[in-house]
Motif scaffolding. Sequence first.
Motif, short mmCIF file in Angstrom:
data_model
loop_
_atom_site.label_atom_id
_atom_site.label_comp_id
_atom_site.label_asym_id
_atom_site.label_seq_id
_atom_site.Cartn_x
_atom_site.Cartn_y
_atom_site.Cartn_z
N GLN A 30 70.20 86.90 57.38
CA GLN A 30 69.50 86.21 56.30
C GLN A 30 69.75 84.70 56.39
N PRO A 31 68.74 83.86 56.03
CA PRO A 31 68.95 82.41 56.09
C PRO A 31 69.89 81.93 54.98
N VAL A 32 70.79 81.01 55.35
CA VAL A 32 71.70 80.41 54.37
C VAL A 32 71.39 78.91 54.33
N GLU A 33 71.09 78.38 53.14
CA GLU A 33 70.73 76.96 53.03
C GLU A 33 72.00 76.11 52.99
N TYR A 34 72.02 75.01 53.74
CA TYR A 34 73.14 74.08 53.63
C TYR A 34 72.70 72.64 53.46
N TYR A 35 71.39 72.36 53.54
CA TYR A 35 70.95 70.97 53.40
C TYR A 35 69.45 70.96 53.11
N CYS A 36 69.02 70.04 52.28
CA CYS A 36 67.58 69.87 52.06
C CYS A 36 67.32 68.45 51.57
N LYS A 37 66.59 67.68 52.34
CA LYS A 37 66.24 66.31 51.95
C LYS A 37 64.80 66.07 52.40
N LEU A 38 63.92 65.92 51.42
CA LEU A 38 62.49 65.80 51.72
C LEU A 38 61.97 64.45 51.22
N PRO A 39 60.90 63.92 51.82
CA PRO A 39 60.30 62.70 51.30
C PRO A 39 59.88 62.91 49.84
N GLU A 40 60.03 61.85 49.02
CA GLU A 40 59.74 61.98 47.58
C GLU A 40 58.30 62.41 47.32
N ASP A 41 57.38 61.93 48.17
CA ASP A 41 55.96 62.25 47.94
C ASP A 41 55.50 63.44 48.79
N ILE A 42 56.42 64.34 49.09
CA ILE A 42 56.09 65.45 49.99
C ILE A 42 54.88 66.25 49.50
N GLY A 43 54.74 66.37 48.18
CA GLY A 43 53.65 67.16 47.61
C GLY A 43 52.27 66.59 47.91
N ALA A 44 52.23 65.32 48.32
CA ALA A 44 50.94 64.68 48.60
C ALA A 44 50.67 64.60 50.11
N ARG A 45 51.51 65.26 50.91
CA ARG A 45 51.39 65.14 52.36
C ARG A 45 50.98 66.45 53.03
N GLU A 46 50.41 66.31 54.24
CA GLU A 46 50.24 67.45 55.14
C GLU A 46 51.60 67.71 55.76
N VAL A 47 52.08 68.93 55.74
CA VAL A 47 53.44 69.20 56.21
C VAL A 47 53.43 70.07 57.47
N LEU A 48 54.13 69.59 58.48
CA LEU A 48 54.30 70.37 59.71
C LEU A 48 55.76 70.81 59.76
N ILE A 49 56.01 72.10 59.50
CA ILE A 49 57.36 72.63 59.66
C ILE A 49 57.55 72.90 61.15
N VAL A 50 58.68 72.44 61.71
CA VAL A 50 58.91 72.70 63.14
C VAL A 50 60.24 73.42 63.35
N ASP A 51 60.19 74.43 64.19
CA ASP A 51 61.37 75.22 64.55
C ASP A 51 60.99 76.01 65.80
N PRO A 52 61.76 75.92 66.88
CA PRO A 52 61.32 76.61 68.10
C PRO A 52 61.18 78.13 67.95
N MET A 53 61.98 78.75 67.05
CA MET A 53 62.03 80.22 67.03
C MET A 53 61.59 80.80 65.69
N LEU A 54 60.67 81.76 65.75
CA LEU A 54 60.28 82.54 64.56
C LEU A 54 60.68 83.98 64.87
N ALA A 55 61.85 84.37 64.40
CA ALA A 55 62.41 85.70 64.77
C ALA A 55 62.14 86.70 63.64
N THR A 56 63.07 86.81 62.67
CA THR A 56 62.78 87.69 61.53
C THR A 56 61.80 87.01 60.58
N GLY A 57 61.71 85.68 60.70
CA GLY A 57 60.84 84.92 59.78
C GLY A 57 61.57 84.50 58.51
#
Length: 229
Positions: free
Chosen positions: A128-155
């Motif tokens: 299961q994923p465990v969160e340890y950090y999260c810092k996003l641009p303040e205006d993230i809700g107004a942007r097109e977002v590209l999530i990047v991660d080489p591996m999509l395993a369990t999802g």
Amino acid sequence: MTDKTLAADARPTNPTYPEGMVTVIDHPMVQHKLTILRDEKTGPKQFRELVKELAIFEGYEATRHFQLESVTVKTPIRETTAYTLKGRKVAIVPILRAGLGMVEGILELIPAARVGHVGLYRDPETHQPVEYYCKLPEDIGAREVLIVDPMLATGGSASAAIEFLKAEGVSSESIRLLVILAAPEGIQAVVETDPQVHIYTCAIDERLDDHAYIVPGLGDAGDRIFGTK
Ligand code: PRP
Ligand code: URA
């Protein structure tokens, strides 16, 4: 001697996932680079370079829907109508740590993009994923977002990142998930989390093993990028 040449119609193609929501980038250059990436003999330096190069190809595909507006430009010869990007600005959101390997490639395509970070690791027992950090641009809700991660395993990691972004006001249609390898189980999990998130991958592999690693996969992407094992 066996002819290993693949006819164009024998290259990987989009299997049946929600209509148009999973794009397998079957470009020959991508498939060639992916093969070197998979090879256990490929060391961290070349691995990092390939992850960056593959990210550029993925970014190219994942920005295909961007809108244009016409402008007038004066060339050294004469005035003409040409096109510039219009619409929402972009944020790249790598899932730490392996996602960092894809950021530079996307920034080469979109130098003005902002970068947010989501820190998640998979619990080795539960996967299961465990969160340890999260810092996003303040205006993230107004942007097109590209999530990047080489591996999509369990999802699990990608689904958690999608949920963080939506909690910050990003709409489903504004989120694109760019991975290098996907397992069918991971795609299924993301589709169940949000069927409107478009997934881009260089290949869909067979399955997960008992440790939730992608088979045949490429091993542990974070360790191979950073040389930690
Ligand atoms: C890897 C990978 C993804 C996750 C995929 O990260 O980079 O984030 O596993 O697995 P999932 O689809 O089952 O969630 P990992 O947790 O190994 O952390 P790392 O990037 O720090 O190596
Ligand atoms: N994370 C990796 O780095 N590799 C896998 O195969 C699965 C999850």
